[in-house]
Design an enzyme around this catalytic site. Structure first.
Site, PDB file in Angstrom:
ATOM      1  N   GLY A 218       0.824  -1.198   0.000  1.00 49.20           N
ATOM      2  CA  GLY A 218       0.000   0.000   0.000  1.00 49.20           C
ATOM      3  C   GLY A 218       0.853   1.239   0.000  1.00 49.20           C
ATOM      4  N   PRO A 220       2.607   4.845   1.063  1.00 41.02           N
ATOM      5  CA  PRO A 220       3.286   5.202   2.308  1.00 41.02           C
ATOM      6  C   PRO A 220       2.321   5.811   3.322  1.00 41.02           C
ATOM      7  CG  PRO A 220       4.403   6.161   0.412  1.00 41.02           C
ATOM      8  CD  PRO A 220       3.146   5.562  -0.097  1.00 41.02           C
ATOM      9  N   HIS A 439      -7.103  34.704  -9.895  1.00 38.68           N
ATOM     10  CA  HIS A 439      -6.767  33.317 -10.231  1.00 38.68           C
ATOM     11  C   HIS A 439      -7.576  32.345  -9.362  1.00 38.68           C
ATOM     12  CE1 HIS A 439      -3.725  30.118 -11.382  1.00 38.68           C
ATOM     13  NE2 HIS A 439      -4.300  29.568 -10.321  1.00 38.68           N
ATOM     14  N   GLU A 440      -7.526  32.546  -8.067  1.00 37.57           N
ATOM     15  CA  GLU A 440      -8.218  31.620  -7.165  1.00 37.57           C
ATOM     16  C   GLU A 440      -9.732  31.723  -7.335  1.00 37.57           C
ATOM     17  OE1 GLU A 440      -6.694  29.298  -5.871  1.00 37.57           O
ATOM     18  OE2 GLU A 440      -4.668  30.078  -6.133  1.00 37.57           O
TER      19      GLU A 440
HETATM   20  P1  ADP Z   1       3.517   2.795   6.566  1.00 33.47           P
HETATM   21  O1  ADP Z   1       4.364   1.780   7.239  1.00 33.47           O
HETATM   22  O2  ADP Z   1       2.365   2.212   5.814  1.00 33.47           O
HETATM   23  O3  ADP Z   1       4.279   3.763   5.721  1.00 33.47           O
HETATM   24  P2  ADP Z   1       3.102   3.640   9.248  1.00 33.47           P
HETATM   25  O4  ADP Z   1       2.606   2.391   9.838  1.00 33.47           O
HETATM   26  O5  ADP Z   1       4.532   3.953   9.480  1.00 33.47           O
HETATM   27  O6  ADP Z   1       2.820   3.673   7.688  1.00 33.47           O
HETATM   28  O7  ADP Z   1       2.169   4.824   9.725  1.00 33.47           O
HETATM   29  C1  ADP Z   1       2.680   6.020  10.214  1.00 33.47           C
HETATM   30  C2  ADP Z   1       1.790   6.578  11.288  1.00 33.47           C
HETATM   31  O8  ADP Z   1       0.539   6.993  10.755  1.00 33.47           O
HETATM   32  C3  ADP Z   1       1.445   5.575  12.342  1.00 33.47           C
HETATM   33  O9  ADP Z   1       2.422   5.531  13.326  1.00 33.47           O
HETATM   34  C4  ADP Z   1       0.128   6.084  12.880  1.00 33.47           C
HETATM   35  O10 ADP Z   1       0.334   7.099  13.833  1.00 33.47           O
HETATM   36  C5  ADP Z   1      -0.497   6.715  11.664  1.00 33.47           C
HETATM   37  N1  ADP Z   1      -1.447   5.798  11.026  1.00 33.47           N
HETATM   38  C6  ADP Z   1      -1.372   5.318   9.776  1.00 33.47           C
HETATM   39  N2  ADP Z   1      -2.415   4.524   9.491  1.00 33.47           N
HETATM   40  C7  ADP Z   1      -3.181   4.491  10.585  1.00 33.47           C
HETATM   41  C8  ADP Z   1      -4.409   3.836  10.907  1.00 33.47           C
HETATM   42  N3  ADP Z   1      -5.049   3.061  10.038  1.00 33.47           N
HETATM   43  N4  ADP Z   1      -4.896   4.020  12.147  1.00 33.47           N
HETATM   44  C9  ADP Z   1      -4.273   4.810  13.041  1.00 33.47           C
HETATM   45  N5  ADP Z   1      -3.126   5.446  12.799  1.00 33.47           N
HETATM   46  C10 ADP Z   1      -2.569   5.308  11.587  1.00 33.47           C
HETATM   47 ZN    ZN Z   2      -4.378  27.607  -9.644  1.00 32.66          ZN
END
Ligand code: ADP
Ligand code: ZN
Ligand code: MG
Length: 631
Positions: A218, A220, A439-440
């Site tokens: 998925g 980031p 513009h906006e």
């Molecule tokens: P990935 O590994 O997919 O890049 P992370 O697990 O590192 O993402 O997520 C980063 C932060 O975002 C987590 O530590 C959390 O705080 C928040 N987060 C992301 N997804 C969720 C979720 N589904 N529920 C709650 N917090 C989330």
């Molecule tokens: Zn614009």
């Protein structure tokens, strides 16, 4: 961090180290020459004393040695051993006016200094730079987990070939599924793994084989790492986390050794979870290209053989995460390895609200805060973005000396996360401000007149640190998963609205529309190459998505001739949107003037204010030309 960067730092490191040693040896060594020690016989010394050559002489009572210097050769120290029963030496020295003394200290300390400077110092510098680079690399990677390898093994002694037992630690994560909002399908797939880890025997009795590995894929920030930790937390088992980039080592063979070590540890602690984050760093397709990375391949091979080899009855589950599943080596995805693929998608509206709620629990909020509006304003935001929004809001509350987070804090932090902090240092001229306002307003009016476009919720011309001089925010009323062709066209028109307004009012273009143009082109290109929405080509997939989760561009999969036609078609679609926008703004030019002027004064107006002004019947027929139209 990818291989390339790592290799670059490595090269830099070696260059610095070599330079340091060269510098040391060219500066220090010649100086040390002055302190050169010459061993001579006792007899020779006596001769030199007799010939009045000796300037200064020292008895070293500790080592029974005599060192002395000559009058015309001050940078050489002569050394000889004291002849035990020579009682005449002192008289002889007096006679020749030699300056003499006795010392306990060992005069060979000069030699020590020499060794220290020419060998010790470079080594210290080497290690120091290694340590420093290591820290920098870690910082660049934003790593908070187990430490990386390179400093630890880098010192003088051993380590280089040794596996890296310290670097991976099993830990109870303390995260459970309750901390993960939304992602119900993913959680469901992981439930089974949890139950297997809790009671591997139950599965063994029946003879069921649990998946050895599951791959979380998925974009980031969607919570892949979080979920892997939650699995360990739910099952109450140790969690070994390592990032794919840590495997790709600077020394050949280290990566493979690390893998071996990791699985050895896991084997001891089973049942447990081994989590390989960013597995694409090691798991890239092995190919025949010349610059293939041997080290990476060795590591990958080791990983594959470990996964095949470990005793699954004990309950070791390997989880991995990636946002580039398309680059993974097919061997990794074969049965018995990462055969289970768990999509972790960006959250939908309800998911976003749930995530906001979880993170809102950690901060103090004023009663009656509406998180729904935040969720609706943030389509496409990841869980990490949402967590960040809550945190930004809390920071803002503190900055303003408040004890609780307000709704306004939240909405402001949405802007910050989407468009960057307000930038006070950008001072626009009166004219520039006017251009941005038109513009906006242009975007907003084009959006408001088209049914398929999301309602405008905010227009602002406050410059942002992201470089945006203003923006118009649109929020979908509810989520939809399909986009019609009409909606796509309207989106292009809306994006063209800013530039169209500038042209219409000022008869001139500015660079302010570059981002709009880029986005409009993207939409148009996707319509043609991906969604079969152009009349010209119909339902043919002409492109191939490069990287689904990272929003990578398209790769055209067609002949050069067709590619040209695709470009022409894209251009046509954008131009069509541009013309639509121009027409809409011409039809509503009074409103354009009115609202743009108001915006210039107020700098930020809400969607409601905008809609009120836009729909208010102020007595002019919208199409009636007015004086300032002559402009
Ligand atoms: P990935 O590994 O997919 O890049 P992370 O697990 O590192 O993402 O997520 C980063 C932060 O975002 C987590 O530590 C959390 O705080 C928040 N987060 C992301 N997804 C969720 C979720 N589904 N529920 C709650 N917090 C989330
Ligand atoms: Zn614009
Ligand atoms: Mg992650």
């Amino acid at each position: 961090m990818d291989d390339k960067k790592k290799r670059q730092s490595m090269i830099l490191y070696v260059i610095i180290a070599i330079a340091a040693i060269v510098a040391l040896n060219s500066v220090v060594y010649p100086n040390m020459q002055r302190a050169t020690v010459k061993d001579v016989s006792y007899d020779q010394m006596l001769d030199q004393v007799d010939e009045d050559q000796v300037e200064k002489l020292v008895f070293n009572t500790g080592s029974n040695q005599i060192t002395y210097t000559l009058k015309d050769e001050a940078n050489v120290t002569y050394r000889t051993t004291y002849f035990p029963n020579d009682n005449t030496l002192v008289d002889r020295l007096k006679q020749h006016n030699v300056n003499f003394s006795a010392k306990q200290e060992d005069q060979s300390s000069g030699l020590w200094l020499y060794f220290l400077l020419s060998y010790g110092l470079p080594i210290i510098i080497f290690v120091g730079i290694g340590w420093w680079l290591n820290r920098r690399m870690k910082k660049a990677m934003g790593e908070d987990g187990p430490s990386m390898s390179f400093g630890s093994g880098f010192g003088m002694g051993g380590g280089l070939g040794k596996s890296s037992a310290k670097e991976v630690k099993g830990e109870e994560t303390g995260v459970t599924f309750k901390d993960v909002a939304g992602q119900d399908e993913a959680k469901e797939s992981l439930e089974e793994i949890v139950s297997f880890l809790k009671k591997p025997e139950k599965y063994n009795e029946i003879g069921a084989r649990c998946p050895r590995g599951a791959l979380l894929v998925g974009p980031p920030g969607t919570g892949k790492t979080l979920m892997a930790k939650a699995v360990a937390g739910e099952a109450g088992v140790p969690f070994f986390q390592i990032s794919g980039s840590e495997f790709v080592e600077m020394f050949v063979g280290r990566g493979a050794a690390k893998v071996r070590d990791l699985f050895k540890q896991a084997n001891e602690k089973a049942p447990c979870i081994v989590f390989i984050d960013e597995i694409d760093a090691v798991g890239k397709k092995r190919d025949m290209s010349i610059n293939s990375n041997d080290e990476r391949e060795q590591t990958l091979n080791q990983l594959l053989s470990e996964m095949d080899g470990f005793d699954n009855h004990k309950g070791i589950v390997v989880l991995a995460a990636t946002n580039r599943p398309e680059t993974l080596d097919p061997a990794l995805l074969r049965p018995g390895r990462f055969d289970r693929r768990i999509p972790v998608e960006l959250p939908d509206l309800t998911g976003r609200e749930a995530i906001l709620k979880i993170h809102a629990n950690d901060v103090k909020m004023e009663p009656g805060i509406d998180l729904g509006i935040v969720a609706r304003s943030t389509p496409g935001a990841s869980g990490a973005d949402l967590a960040n929004i809550i945190n930004e809001a809390a920071l803002r509350a503190v900055r303003n000396g408040r004890k609780r987070v307000t709704q306004e804090d939240l909405l402001e932090s949405v802007d910050v996360v989407i468009a960057g902090e307000k930038k006070k240092s950008t001072v626009l001229s009166q004219h520039e401000k006017e251009v941005v306002a038109y513009h906006e307003t242009g975007h907003a009016i084009v959006a408001a007149t088209q049914k398929g476009a999301a309602p405008v919720t905010k227009i602002t011309i406050v410059p942002r640190t992201s470089g945006a001089l203003g923006f118009t925010m649109q929020v979908e009323e509810d989520e939809h998963f399909l986009t019609t062709r009409t909606e796509a066209k309207q989106k292009i028109a809306t994006l063209c609205g800013g530039r169209a307004a500038e042209e219409l009012i000022f008869g001139e273009m500015t660079t302010g529309a570059s981002n709009d143009i880029e986005k409009a082109t993207q939409v148009a290109r996707a319509m043609v190459t991906q969604y079969g929405m152009s009349d010209k080509f119909g339902m043919v997939a002409l492109g191939q998505q490069r990287s689904r989760y990272l929003g990578g561009g398209q790769e055209l999969a067609c002949s050069d001739g067709t590619a040209q036609e695709v470009d022409a078609e894209v251009e046509r679609l954008v131009e069509e949107g541009h013309q639509t926008a121009l027409k809409i703004l011409k039809d509503h030019r009074f409103k354009l003037h009115e609202i743009a002027h108001y915006l210039q004064k107020k700098e930020t107006i809400t969607g409601d204010e905008f809609m009120k002004m836009f729909t208010r019947d102020d007595g002019f027929a919208p199409n009636l030309p007015r004086v300032d139209d002559a402009k």
